[in-house]
Write a protein that holds these residues in place. Structure first.
Motif, mmCIF file in Angstrom:
data_model
loop_
_atom_site.group_PDB
_atom_site.id
_atom_site.type_symbol
_atom_site.label_atom_id
_atom_site.label_comp_id
_atom_site.label_asym_id
_atom_site.label_seq_id
_atom_site.Cartn_x
_atom_site.Cartn_y
_atom_site.Cartn_z
ATOM 1 N N MET A 1 74.199 24.504 33.516
ATOM 2 C CA MET A 1 74.654 25.712 32.629
ATOM 3 C C MET A 1 74.563 25.238 31.222
ATOM 4 O O MET A 1 74.816 24.182 30.710
ATOM 5 C CB MET A 1 76.021 26.138 33.052
ATOM 6 C CG MET A 1 77.043 24.931 32.944
ATOM 7 S SD MET A 1 78.728 25.194 33.288
ATOM 8 C CE MET A 1 79.094 26.393 31.677
ATOM 9 N N GLN A 2 74.012 26.320 30.361
ATOM 10 C CA GLN A 2 74.153 26.169 28.946
ATOM 11 C C GLN A 2 75.321 26.222 28.308
ATOM 12 O O GLN A 2 76.135 27.083 28.701
ATOM 13 C CB GLN A 2 73.003 27.069 28.362
ATOM 14 C CG GLN A 2 71.774 27.107 28.649
ATOM 15 C CD GLN A 2 70.790 28.055 27.921
ATOM 16 O OE1 GLN A 2 71.258 29.115 27.621
ATOM 17 N NE2 GLN A 2 69.487 27.626 27.841
ATOM 18 N N ALA A 3 75.749 25.426 27.308
ATOM 19 C CA ALA A 3 76.984 25.541 26.769
ATOM 20 C C ALA A 3 77.015 25.243 25.454
ATOM 21 O O ALA A 3 75.916 24.715 24.906
ATOM 22 C CB ALA A 3 78.081 24.309 27.392
ATOM 23 N N GLY A 26 69.461 21.783 26.974
ATOM 24 C CA GLY A 26 69.517 23.135 26.524
ATOM 25 C C GLY A 26 70.961 23.361 26.197
ATOM 26 O O GLY A 26 71.137 24.912 25.960
ATOM 27 N N HIS A 27 71.766 22.769 25.698
ATOM 28 C CA HIS A 27 73.015 22.990 25.049
ATOM 29 C C HIS A 27 73.125 23.243 23.694
ATOM 30 O O HIS A 27 72.044 22.592 22.819
ATOM 31 C CB HIS A 27 74.091 21.881 25.390
ATOM 32 C CG HIS A 27 74.486 21.732 26.844
ATOM 33 N ND1 HIS A 27 74.707 22.677 27.918
ATOM 34 C CD2 HIS A 27 74.043 20.414 27.611
ATOM 35 C CE1 HIS A 27 74.700 22.103 28.862
ATOM 36 N NE2 HIS A 27 74.351 20.733 28.953
ATOM 37 N N THR A 28 73.838 24.096 22.939
ATOM 38 C CA THR A 28 73.851 23.913 21.632
ATOM 39 C C THR A 28 74.924 23.096 21.067
ATOM 40 O O THR A 28 76.137 23.049 21.880
ATOM 41 C CB THR A 28 74.366 25.627 21.241
ATOM 42 O OG1 THR A 28 73.452 26.454 21.820
ATOM 43 C CG2 THR A 28 74.397 25.788 19.860
ATOM 44 N N ALA A 114 78.743 15.265 31.178
ATOM 45 C CA ALA A 114 78.684 16.476 30.537
ATOM 46 C C ALA A 114 78.780 17.438 31.557
ATOM 47 O O ALA A 114 79.472 18.468 31.762
ATOM 48 C CB ALA A 114 77.822 16.841 29.490
ATOM 49 N N ASN A 115 77.750 17.391 32.450
ATOM 50 C CA ASN A 115 77.697 18.412 33.549
ATOM 51 C C ASN A 115 78.944 18.440 34.588
ATOM 52 O O ASN A 115 79.284 19.416 35.072
ATOM 53 C CB ASN A 115 76.460 18.119 34.565
ATOM 54 C CG ASN A 115 75.152 18.225 33.582
ATOM 55 O OD1 ASN A 115 74.939 18.920 32.591
ATOM 56 N ND2 ASN A 115 73.984 17.618 34.334
#
Length: 452
Positions: A1-3, A26-28, A114-115
């Motif tokens: 999931m992007q976060a 893919g995270h910000t 993180a995941n």
């Protein structure tokens, strides 16, 4: 999931390394080089995860963790620890950190940790939402098959996907909160919280703190900082119930915040920016309240972007059998009652009662019947006296009519217009066309009989 992830560390190399790893996933990523800067970055932002170094200049990581747990308890925090600080890291976990990773950083360890934190946070939100739905009796949409309710549901479906603000009006017990919940569930903000504020239940001296939050020491008893309802509703929906009971002083402050979408906590100086959709509800005639000087006209028109009127139960009596069946099933499941049924004559009498407390009164009536007659068939002889009184004007033909012709005609006229208005789903223009009256004349008639 992007976060959206915040990295708080005073070492540039660590921030760059973590940002690179997380952005590749893919995270910000946002960065802060101190605890103070990290807390500033959190304010008014939608952050999903925080990486926090234990050793920081000025405010250390443990102090920052304490603030994060107070103000953003649902956001997981992963502590970053150097060699020789494992005991401190374990202590941090006891104080609310989700996990910790050691320096030097391992790419695999960072990604896995993180995941797991993001997945845990997602499950926590889903469980909270599920508990919330169970707590609110799983009612997410107003029930009924009458024209008035079909029209209301159509309006809800039309406005829900937008971000338009909605003003819901209706008598007590008609289901205004259910309409608000339905709007939220069908909106693009459904995954974020709907925060409800009962403006009538909060003392005037506390409502500012409830809405805007307060800083530690802002007033006697403020032992720690607290986020307000506006801040908690960020990216979600704020439901202002019974808005007509809010004081003029508070109305002025709410109007400014609604216009600017920014505010300061009580006792604070920092400006917080929020993104909320506002749904307000009232059982009062706000134009009348404006004329009496009890409600601000500018606030009324700010809230009334899309007005919704929830009809009283007496204008949709054909919904009574469906609502009875729904409440019997709901309360039987909730309290372990054996279901009951109603005879046709009992149903007829229940449909002739005016239900001044509306759907809420009907639900309470069903619970009373289940306590007394669970598993039985309820006939007219079982009905309590307070629900056998016929609806105003609902006399049977030839029975109990006034001797005065004028009163009898008025009673018939009210019954007739009540039925026609229901058939037209509460639409005055359509009713006027169907009964052959000029719209403004019909409106005055309906107003005079208290039907609108």
């Amino acid at each position: 999931m992007q976060a959206r992830i915040l990295v708080v560390d005073d070492e540039l190399d660590i921030r760059v390394s973590l940002s690179g790893i997380l952005e590749d996933e893919g995270h910000t990523v946002m960065e802060a080089d101190s605890g103070e800067a990290g807390l500033t970055a959190m304010a008014g932002k939608e952050i999903d995860l925080v990486f926090l170094d234990i050793w920081l200049p000025g405010m250390d990581g443990l102090a920052v963790l304490e603030r994060l747990r107070q103000e953003w308890p649902d956001i997981p925090v992963i502590m970053i620890s150097g060699h020789g600080t494992i005991e401190t890291a374990v202590s941090a976990i006891k104080n609310g950190a989700h996990d910790f990773i050691e320096k030097p950083l391992s790419l695999e360890k960072v990604v896995i940790t993180a995941n797991k934190a993001l997945e845990f946070s997602k499950l926590k939100r889903e469980n909270r939402d599920l508990r919330s739905r169970v707590k609110t009796d799983v009612v997410q949409e107003i029930s009924g098959s009458s024209g008035a309710i079909a029209s209301l549901r159509a309006q809800i479906d039309r406005v829900a996907p937008t971000d338009a603000w909605v003003l819901i009006s209706g008598e007590n017990g008609t289901g205004k909160e259910i309409v608000a919940r339905s709007l939220h569930v069908k909106s693009r903000r459904a995954k974020r919280p709907m925060i409800a504020v009962n403006c009538a239940a909060i003392p005037e001296e506390l409502i500012e703190s409830e809405l805007f939050g307060h800083e530690k020491g802002a007033f006697t008893g403020a032992e720690q900082a607290q986020r307000g309802k506006f801040e908690l509703a960020h990216k979600g929906t704020l439901f202002l119930d019974e808005i007509g009971d809010m004081s003029l002083k508070t109305q002025a402050k709410v109007l400014r915040i609604l216009q600017e979408q920014s505010f300061e906590r009580v006792g604070g100086r920092k400006t917080l920016n929020v993104d909320v959709r506002v749904i307000a509800a009232t059982n009062k005639d706000l134009p009348q309240e404006i004329q009496a000087g009890r409600f601000r006209e500018d606030l009324y028109y700010r809230l009334k972007v899309f007005p919704l009127e929830v009809p009283p139960l007496r204008l949709r009596m054909q919904d009574v059998p469906d609502l009875l069946q729904e409440f019997v099933a709901l309360l039987s499941r909730e309290h372990g009652f054996k279901p009951l049924s109603f005879t046709p004559e009992a149903l007829r009498r229940l449909q002739s009662y005016s239900w001044p407390g509306n759907v809420r009164e009907l639900k309470n009536f069903v619970e009373r019947m289940l306590i007394m007659y669970a598993g039985d068939e309820v006939g007219p002889e079982h009905l309590p006296g307070d629900v056998e009184a016929p609806m105003a004007g609902g006399h049977e033909r030839g029975v109990g009519w006034d001797d005065d012709f004028k009163n009898a005609r008025a009673r018939f006229e009210k019954d007739f217009l009540t039925q026609k208005l229901e058939q037209c789903g509460g639409n005055v223009a359509q009713t006027a066309e169907q009964v052959g009256l000029e719209r403004s004349y019909l409106y005055r008639k309906l107003k005079g009989y208290g039907l609108i």
